[in-house]
Design a protein around this motif. Structure first.
Motif, PDB file in Angstrom:
ATOM      1  N   LYS A   1      -5.574  -7.903   0.534  1.00 16.16           N
ATOM      2  CA  LYS A   1      -4.642  -8.342   1.765  1.00 16.16           C
ATOM      3  C   LYS A   1      -4.413  -9.774   1.662  1.00 16.16           C
ATOM      4  O   LYS A   1      -5.184 -10.652   1.510  1.00 16.16           O
ATOM      5  N   GLY A   2      -2.933 -10.100   1.569  1.00 12.89           N
ATOM      6  CA  GLY A   2      -2.816 -11.510   1.580  1.00 12.89           C
ATOM      7  C   GLY A   2      -2.489 -11.996   0.059  1.00 12.89           C
ATOM      8  O   GLY A   2      -1.852 -13.130  -0.148  1.00 12.89           O
ATOM      9  N   TRP A   3      -2.723 -11.386  -0.947  1.00 15.31           N
ATOM     10  CA  TRP A   3      -2.723 -11.841  -2.305  1.00 15.31           C
ATOM     11  C   TRP A   3      -2.098 -10.795  -3.223  1.00 15.31           C
ATOM     12  O   TRP A   3      -1.252 -11.089  -4.104  1.00 15.31           O
ATOM     13  N   LEU A   4      -2.738  -9.644  -3.406  1.00 16.73           N
ATOM     14  CA  LEU A   4      -2.319  -8.617  -4.142  1.00 16.73           C
ATOM     15  C   LEU A   4      -0.855  -8.119  -4.141  1.00 16.73           C
ATOM     16  O   LEU A   4      -0.202  -7.821  -4.984  1.00 16.73           O
ATOM     17  N   GLU A   5      -0.265  -7.949  -2.817  1.00 13.93           N
ATOM     18  CA  GLU A   5       0.988  -7.575  -2.458  1.00 13.93           C
ATOM     19  C   GLU A   5       1.947  -8.498  -3.191  1.00 13.93           C
ATOM     20  O   GLU A   5       3.037  -7.898  -3.736  1.00 13.93           O
ATOM     21  N   VAL A   6       1.637  -9.851  -3.476  1.00 17.21           N
ATOM     22  CA  VAL A   6       2.520 -10.616  -4.066  1.00 17.21           C
ATOM     23  C   VAL A   6       2.026 -11.119  -5.565  1.00 17.21           C
ATOM     24  O   VAL A   6       2.766 -11.752  -6.221  1.00 17.21           O
ATOM     25  N   HIS A   7       1.145 -10.411  -6.081  1.00 15.31           N
ATOM     26  CA  HIS A   7       0.676 -10.636  -7.260  1.00 15.31           C
ATOM     27  C   HIS A   7       1.634 -10.304  -8.403  1.00 15.31           C
ATOM     28  O   HIS A   7       1.808  -9.008  -8.232  1.00 15.31           O
ATOM     29  N   PRO A   8       1.882 -10.940  -9.412  1.00 18.39           N
ATOM     30  CA  PRO A   8       2.876 -10.612 -10.510  1.00 18.39           C
ATOM     31  C   PRO A   8       2.418  -9.234 -11.190  1.00 18.39           C
ATOM     32  O   PRO A   8       3.106  -8.686 -11.791  1.00 18.39           O
ATOM     33  N   GLU A   9       0.972  -9.225 -11.445  1.00 23.24           N
ATOM     34  CA  GLU A   9       0.197  -8.130 -11.911  1.00 23.24           C
ATOM     35  C   GLU A   9       0.042  -7.054 -10.992  1.00 23.24           C
ATOM     36  O   GLU A   9      -0.917  -6.253 -11.506  1.00 23.24           O
TER      37      GLU A   9
END
Ligand code: SAH
Length: 466
Positions: free
Chosen positions: A211-219
């Protein structure tokens, strides 16, 4: 294998409170196939290092069916790298040893949970399928500075080349709970193996820890695939869940945006602030400019279009906002020369930061009201004493104007995250105090349509070094 986490925060020993682990004792937690030992190798006000050492029992792995299946070669079940490398067993140990810290609870000092800390992690030994390139692809978008030492397959036979094992040091400024979630998810992803059977509940774990980082991670896609051991049905389900999480967060953000009488007016008012800030920066003659608390980069988008600005640095404490800024600025389409002109960094205005020195001007558009008053005091010092640009432009709401918003009850703030909203007189008194203390002259100006009694919805102070 060994994991160490070091804090060099001003009160580094706070790390032990956050981790709920006493620094004067060596503690153990039981794992499915062995033990994890937790102890401190440094504990002073300047530096605190906690170590998590895994002691894996290879026979226990076989007995509990947690090791390799053994179809590789004879004795593979007994002779393998699992007891010596950071793998999903390390994630399991992190979750067990540091569960409160991971869930963001700290009984004794709750305020520490949300604090951005300078943290350094050392991991030995980490297997990475995909090598250093993949390692960096996973960590750098999250803001880590990565140092990786790749080990030889066998020191006696250098001709055999390099192994997939690394000793990794990674540094970042972030919350401890964020760091632990990154490690929890990414260690098994790098290793590309898991010590247990993947069930449907793994999706939930991934979505909550991401939550908070994986949704927008390029990978995001590859992380999800590897985490769920390439099971397409689970991977798709998780990707959909992540997408929904991202969408909900975005609407939540919109929902808590300023209360104004109409959406168009909000946009117009914000556009007016940005334009006013840009005009002040241009008029100051500045070539090197800072956008502090740049958020999703609305001001940065205006600044990059101005040739006068030779160097533009945007900083925000929120990694997520910076990711959005990067996307909205379309940095991936910039040429290498264009990229030299603009930099986005994660950092907090409540810490002295050398990266903010040597600039001509700084803008803080609707940022100060997001800080508690004691933090604001530190920000003042960071900005006016250490960074010390010649021109400083600060905007903030004018509390007097709040009476004009029908939907806003008396005494409420325009945004859920605002810690205060000042009247024109309060803002001017604050600006005057700073100007005297740090040797600047200043001018306060209204931003937005002027009301004869309550003034304009926003206000701006422009400081010039004397
Ligand atoms: N300046 C932007 C965003 C304003 S919202 C704009 O005008 O669109 C306030 C921003 O300040 C948020 O992005 C928030 O993450 C950031 N912020 C809050 N506290 C901060 C701190 N201590 N250091 C740096 N940024 C901070």
């Amino acid at each position: 294998m060994l994991l160490t986490i070091t804090s060099t925060h001003t009160k580094a020993s706070d790390l032990s409170y956050l981790l709920h682990k006493r620094p004067d004792k060596c503690q153990q937690v039981e794992l499915s196939a062995g033990k994890a030992h937790i102890f401190y190798t440094a504990n002073s006000e300047e530096k605190c290092t906690v170590a998590l050492l895994l002691d894996i029992d290879p026979v226990g792995l076989v007995r509990n069916d947690k090791g390799p299946a053994g179809d590789g070669f004879l004795l593979e079940q007994y002779v393998n790298d699992r007891p010596y490398v950071a793998s999903s067993l390390m994630s399991h140990a992190i979750a067990k040893a540091f569960s409160s810290a991971m869930n963001g609870t700290c009984k004794d000092k709750p305020e520490l949970v949300e604090e951005v800390l300078p943290l350094e992690v050392k991991l030995a030994v980490l297997p990475v399928k995909g090598g250093e390139v993949f390692l960096r692809k996973l960590l750098e978008p999250l803001g880590y500075e990565v140092m990786a030492q790749q080990h030889e397959l066998d020191a006696n036979f250098p001709e055999w080349g390099k192994s997939r094992y690394f000793t990794v040091t990674m540094k970042n400024r972030l919350k401890l709970k964020e760091l632990l979630s990154h490690l929890y998810v990414l260690i098994p992803v790098m290793d590309n193996a898991k010590h247990y059977w993947i069930g449907e509940h793994e999706i939930e774990k991934l979505v909550s820890k991401g939550k908070g980082w994986l949704e927008v991670h390029p990978e995001k896609k590859q992380i999800t695939q590897r985490y769920l051991k390439s099971m397409p049905a689970y991977t798709n389900q998780a990707l959909v869940a992540l997408m929904q999480q991202d969408a909900t967060e975005n609407t939540e953000e919109e929902g808590t945006k300023e209360v104004e009488s109409g959406e168009k007016e909000v946009l117009n008012l914000h556009a007016a602030r940005l334009l006013a800030a840009k005009e002040e920066l241009l008029a100051s003659g500045a070539k090197r400019v800072l956008d502090l608390g740049c958020g999703e980069g609305r001001l940065l988008r205006l600044l990059v279009k101005e040739k006068q600005f030779e160097m533009i640095l945007g900083m925000d404490v929120s990694y997520r906002s910076l990711e959005l800024a990067k996307q909205k600025l379309k940095l991936d389409r910039f040429s290498p020369t264009q990229l030299e002109r603009i930099q986005l960094i994660q950092g907090s205005l409540t810490y002295r930061d050398k990266r903010l020195e040597g600039y001509d001007a700084a803008a803080l558009v609707e940022v100060i009201e997001h800080l508690d008053t004691d933090r604001l005091k530190t920000l003042e010092k960071v900005l006016f004493e250490y960074s010390r640009p010649k021109t400083i432009v600060i905007t903030t709401p004018n509390a007097e104007y709040n009476t004009q918003y029908e939907t806003l009850s008396a005494g409420s703030f325009r945004h859920a995250d605002h810690r205060f909203e000042w009247t024109r007189q309060e803002f001017e008194a604050w600006a005057k105090g700073l100007a005297i203390k740090y040797g600047y002259s200043f001018l306060c100006k209204p931003v937005g349509p002027l009301h004869e009694l309550v003034g304009a919805p926003s206000q701006m102070a422009v400081f010039s070094m004397k």
